[in-house]
Structures are given as C-alpha cells and as structure tokens.
Design an enzyme around this catalytic site. Structure first.
Site, PDB file in Angstrom:
ATOM      1  CE  LYS A  88      -4.569  -0.062   0.222  1.00  0.00           C
ATOM      2  NZ  LYS A  88      -5.122  -0.885   1.314  1.00  0.00           N
TER       3      LYS A  88
ATOM      4  CE  LYS B 231      -3.941   3.716   2.111  1.00  0.00           C
ATOM      5  NZ  LYS B 231      -5.185   3.222   2.728  1.00  0.00           N
TER       6      LYS B 231
ATOM      7  CG  ASP C  96      -7.681   2.200   0.584  1.00  0.00           C
ATOM      8  OD1 ASP C  96      -8.835   2.677   0.679  1.00  0.00           O
ATOM      9  OD2 ASP C  96      -7.101   1.627   1.534  1.00  0.00           O
TER      10      ASP C  96
ATOM     11  N   GLY D 293      -3.701  -4.118   6.153  1.00  0.00           N
ATOM     12  CA  GLY D 293      -2.662  -3.774   7.122  1.00  0.00           C
ATOM     13  C   GLY D 293      -2.991  -2.453   7.789  1.00  0.00           C
TER      14      GLY D 293
ATOM     15  CG  ASP E  38     -10.347  -1.206   4.904  1.00  0.00           C
ATOM     16  OD1 ASP E  38     -10.633  -1.685   6.014  1.00  0.00           O
ATOM     17  OD2 ASP E  38      -9.255  -0.626   4.700  1.00  0.00           O
TER      18      ASP E  38
ATOM     19  CE  LYS F  46      -7.081  -2.357   6.745  1.00  0.00           C
ATOM     20  NZ  LYS F  46      -7.349  -0.894   6.634  1.00  0.00           N
TER      21      LYS F  46
ATOM     22  CD  GLU G  76      -8.584  -1.078   0.599  1.00  0.00           C
ATOM     23  OE1 GLU G  76      -7.663  -1.364  -0.193  1.00  0.00           O
ATOM     24  OE2 GLU G  76      -8.434  -1.059   1.830  1.00  0.00           O
TER      25      GLU G  76
ATOM     26  CB  SER H 274      -0.865  -0.036   1.265  1.00  0.00           C
ATOM     27  OG  SER H 274      -1.606   1.154   1.388  1.00  0.00           O
TER      28      SER H 274
HETATM   29  O1  OSB Z   1      -7.120   1.715   4.509  1.00  0.00           O
HETATM   30  O2  OSB Z   1      -5.886   0.022   4.280  1.00  0.00           O
HETATM   31  C1  OSB Z   1      -6.092   1.131   4.794  1.00  0.00           C
HETATM   32  C2  OSB Z   1      -3.047   2.180   6.865  1.00  0.00           C
HETATM   33  C3  OSB Z   1      -3.672   2.805   7.922  1.00  0.00           C
HETATM   34  C4  OSB Z   1      -5.038   2.926   7.925  1.00  0.00           C
HETATM   35  C5  OSB Z   1      -5.798   2.397   6.875  1.00  0.00           C
HETATM   36  C6  OSB Z   1      -5.177   1.734   5.827  1.00  0.00           C
HETATM   37  C7  OSB Z   1      -3.780   1.652   5.806  1.00  0.00           C
HETATM   38  C8  OSB Z   1      -3.025   1.068   4.733  1.00  0.00           C
HETATM   39  C9  OSB Z   1      -1.627   0.613   5.043  1.00  0.00           C
HETATM   40  O3  OSB Z   1      -3.412   1.002   3.589  1.00  0.00           O
HETATM   41  C10 OSB Z   1      -1.437  -0.848   4.943  1.00  0.00           C
HETATM   42  C11 OSB Z   1      -0.107  -1.225   5.519  1.00  0.00           C
HETATM   43  O4  OSB Z   1       0.876  -1.131   4.791  1.00  0.00           O
HETATM   44  O5  OSB Z   1      -0.062  -1.605   6.718  1.00  0.00           O
HETATM   45 MG    MG Z   2      -8.229   0.508   3.142  1.00  0.00          MG
END
Ligand code: OSB
Ligand code: MG
Length: 385
Positions: free
Chosen positions: A161, A163, A188, A290, A238, A262, A213, A135
């Site tokens: 992925k 953001k 995402d 994550g 999510d 998660k 996402e 991510s």
């Molecule tokens: O939306 O998946 C998410 C991190 C913090 C809060 C929300 C998210 C995330 C990530 C990071 O996308 C995933 C990771 O590398 O741990």
């Molecule tokens: Mg997410």
C-alpha cells in the site's frame, strides 16, 4: 469480573524510520497504555490516538484526559461483568473512541487470560494465521520508494500500500507497476482529494489497484458514493467508518466496496466485531488497518484479524518495521510467505516486557476502585439507552 485498579501511562518510542502521510510526518510516538488489574491478572490495552488530532479528532493528550477524568472512573464504578458490557459503561461519553478502545481492549485481554482461552478464539476467530501487507509512507524520491517496495516484497509481504496525495500519486503507481506488473498494489490518500479531482482519480484505474483508501473527506459517505460510480477501482473506507451503522450506511450507499477495520477508530473489540459481522452479512471484504502500534496493539490486531471476513491482507506487519526493540516478547514476526501465526495459547500470546515499559514511561497514574466513592461530578450523567 472484578476490576481492582487501572494504570494509565504514556510511553515514548522513536520509530525506526519516519512515517509520512498526506497529513504529516511521524518520527517519535507518544503512546498511551492501559493496564487493567483484576484478581491478580493484568490485561493491557493500547490507545491508537496520534500525537496530533490529524487522523481523527483524538490525540495522545485528549485521550489521556478522557481516560483519566471520565472513562476509567466510569468503568471502575460500573462493576462490569464481561468485556461486552464495557461500551455501555462508557456510553455517556460521546466519541473518544480510541480512548475507549484502549480500556475495553484491556478488559478483553483480562478475560482471555481468566478464561484461559486464546484472545483470537474468545473474539470468535477461525484462522490459525493471517496474511500481511505493508503500508509504505511517502518517500523522498521515487527511487527510494522502489527500494523500499523491493525490500518488503523480498520479506514476503503479500500486498503493498502506497501513501499518496495530490501531486504525489500516479508517478509512484507507474514506477511500481512497471517494475512489478502483478503484485497486489493499493493506495491510501488519507482524505486528501476533493470531488473536483474526479477525472484525475479516474486515471488511477490504469494501474489496476486493489483499492483506493479514503480518497475524499474523512467524514464523508455521499461524495464517495458519487466517486465510486465513476471508478473501476474499488474504494476502501477507513476514516469514515466509526461503527456498524456507518459500515451499513456506506455499503447501502455504495460508497465503497471494501472496509478497513481499526480497533481504535471504531472504539474497541465489541464494535469491531459488529462491523465485521455486518460486512460479512453483506459480502463486503474487510482487512485490519494499523496505527503504528507497539506490540500490544499489534497483538490485538492479530487476534481481530482471525475473524472470518478478514479476507484481504492487512496492515499488520512485523515489529521490526517500527521498533528497534518492541515492548512484547516474542516480537511480531512475519514468515517468508507474508503470514503471521495466531498464538494458540491463553491470552494475547505475547508477554509484555514490563522492565522495558517502565523505562519508556514518561508519566503514569493509578486508579483504585475503592477510592472513587466520593467523586465530585458537577453533572450527573446518565448512560444512554
Ligand atoms: O490511514 O491507515 C492509515 C498510520 C497512521 C495513521 C493512519 C494510517 C496509518 C497507516 C500505517 O497506514 C499502518 C501501519 O503500518 O501501522
Ligand atoms: Mg488509511
């Protein structure tokens, strides 16, 4: 299983690089760890609440209060017989799933050691390795983003992925797709779009994304179902999915075609397995999300990802992407094929470096089973059926 005591602590750890999403930028983490001590064995759990209540309603501070005032005392009084009985011991507290997960997962961690079984096997896992994606947070420029993507692909990660948020989306997809036409690419939005952005979100279809996402509100199913009808690209939920019932509702309403599981968001291993099982029955693929975890949460994510329906590459990646030095040994490593091996030894398969944890600890509190007899509750709460 007899739980003798529980230690709650907060550690602080700087990230090797800031992580930016549509809801904010994280540079330093404040993470709660839970140690459950039972007959000479210590199980560890990590709370995935963020520093601010922006991903969910929980934060590091609310989770501390709930664990210290409600959840740990309740668990110590309940005299649980197995990890599967933890949710009921805590169900007089509504919500606060990340706090509950930290405690329940530590009990599973204990059980895997007491049963001398790999945690993955105890959960019902069937894989010996998992496939990994990354991510990538919002970057200062498209050029910098391309550099990061290049590094992660060279390291072997199987899915990228990105953001995104309004005004920071199609130009990123375009740049990445032009350079790498065939990689598995997803995005995402962390709930940053609205239904009025439908037309714009339809333009994402041109980039052949594996999924989008959580484009809309964090607590929504219905408007996602309207949006999904308008898109070729699959929606992955999510934030919206808190439990098995939510997963079932989302599937039946056709709000999404993929689900991200998660551990913290659903309240721990028991509910994560239930979400997994219902998605498997309905033929909806899942992957493990994550939350910028330390090695403890990471080890638990790896074990969870060994279940059969974790078909798509997850966000579980190498320790070194987050920390100069993780709090477990060995650190989580990803092969040049983008895979993590599932430990085949009893327990979580990664030792906790207690010295390092002690150094990082900023506050801690120990709770003993025997000291709870004379609590002072103002209301007698009943476990819900
Ligand atoms: O939306 O998946 C998410 C991190 C913090 C809060 C929300 C998210 C995330 C990530 C990071 O996308 C995933 C990771 O590398 O741990
Ligand atoms: Mg997410």
């Amino acid at each position: 299983m007899k739980i003798d005591s529980v230690v709650l602590r907060e550690i602080r750890m700087p990230l090797v690089r800031p992580f930016e999403t549509s809801f904010g930028r994280t540079t330093d983490r404040r993470i709660l760890l839970v140690e459950v001590q039972s007959e000479g064995i210590t199980g560890w759990g990590e709370c995935t609440a963020g520093e601010h209540a922006s991903f969910s309603e929980e934060s590091t501070d609310t989770a501390w209060l709930m664990l210290a005032n409600e959840l740990i005392p309740a668990l110590l009084r309940a005299e649980i017989s197995s990890p599967g009985s933890c949710p009921r011991a805590m169900n007089h507290v509504r919500g606060n799933r990340m706090a509950k997960a930290a405690l329940e997962n530590a009990v599973w961690d204990v059980e895997s050691q007491q049963a001398e079984m790999p945690l993955a096997e105890l959960l019902g896992g069937i894989r010996d390795k998992i496939v990994c994606g990354v991510s990538i947070g919002i970057q200062p420029s498209v050029g910098q983003l391309l550099d990061v993507v290049e590094t992660e692909l060279a390291a072997g990660y199987q899915r990228i992925k990105l953001k995104c948020k309004p005004d920071c989306d199609v130009e990123l997809f375009e740049a990445v797709r032009n350079r790498w036409p065939n990689i598995l690419l997803s995005c995402d939005a962390n709930a940053s779009y609205r239904l009025k952005d439908q037309e714009h979100l339809r333009s994402f279809d041109a980039f052949r994304l594996l999924m989008i996402e959580q484009p809309l509100w964090h607590d929504d199913f219905y408007f996602h179902s309207l949006l999904q009808r308008q898109l070729e690209t699959s929606i992955c939920l999510d934030e919206s999915i808190r439990n098995r019932r939510d997963a079932l509702a989302a599937i039946e309403m056709e709000s999404c075609r993929v689900i991200n599981i998660k551990l913290g968001r659903v309240g721990g291993f028991s509910e994560a397995i239930r979400v997994h099982n219902v998605t498997a029955e309905r033929g909806v693929p899942v992957w493990c999300g994550g939350m910028l975890e330390t090695g403890i949460g990471r080890a638990h994510n790896i074990a969870l990802s060994s279940l059969e329906n974790f078909i798509l590459p997850g966000d579980v990646s190498a320790s070194s992407r987050y920390w100069t030095e993780d709090i477990i040994e060995p650190a989580v490593e990803v092969s040049s094929k983008g895979e993590i091996k599932i430990p085949q030894v009893p327990g979580r398969g990664f030792e906790v470096k207690l010295d390092r944890v002690e150094k990082l600890t900023v506050r801690s509190e120990r709770f003993h089973a025997r000291n709870l007899a004379h609590g002072h509750p103002t209301t007698q709460l009943k476990a819900r059926a």
